[in-house]
Write a protein that holds these residues in place. Structure first.
Motif: not given
Length: 90
Positions: A16-23, A30-40
């Motif tokens: 579902e997240l991949a589909a949203q990124a495609e749009n 994030s892990r424990d409130g800290q950004a870890v990675a970005v999906i675009r």
């Protein structure tokens, strides 16, 4: 718009997240409130256009220019339909 998702939740909803990124959405994992990675969405390279040998230095042809070669020549059609050969020389 940016969507923030905890990594623990992202395992179940990766498709579902991949589909949203495609749009066009940007997903921040994030892990424990800290950004870890970005999906675009991945950048899709533009397909190269045809270039004709001697004219290659002029750049790619537009669709209108390329279609000129696919259209029948009215003069040739007229000559082919002429009833008499003399019509070709008038």
């Amino acid at each position: 718009m940016t969507i923030h998702v905890d990594i623990a939740r992202s395992h179940a909803t990766l498709a579902e997240l991949a589909a949203q990124a495609e749009n066009g959405e940007e997903i921040v994992l994030s892990r424990d409130g800290q950004a870890v990675a970005v999906i675009r969405a991945a950048a899709v390279p533009e397909t190269p256009r045809f270039r004709f040998g001697a004219l290659a230095h002029l750049g790619p042809l537009t669709d209108e220019e390329a279609n000129v070669f696919l259209q029948p020549d009215p003069e040739f059609i007229e000559a082919a339909e002429a009833a008499d050969e003399d019509d070709l020389y008038r």
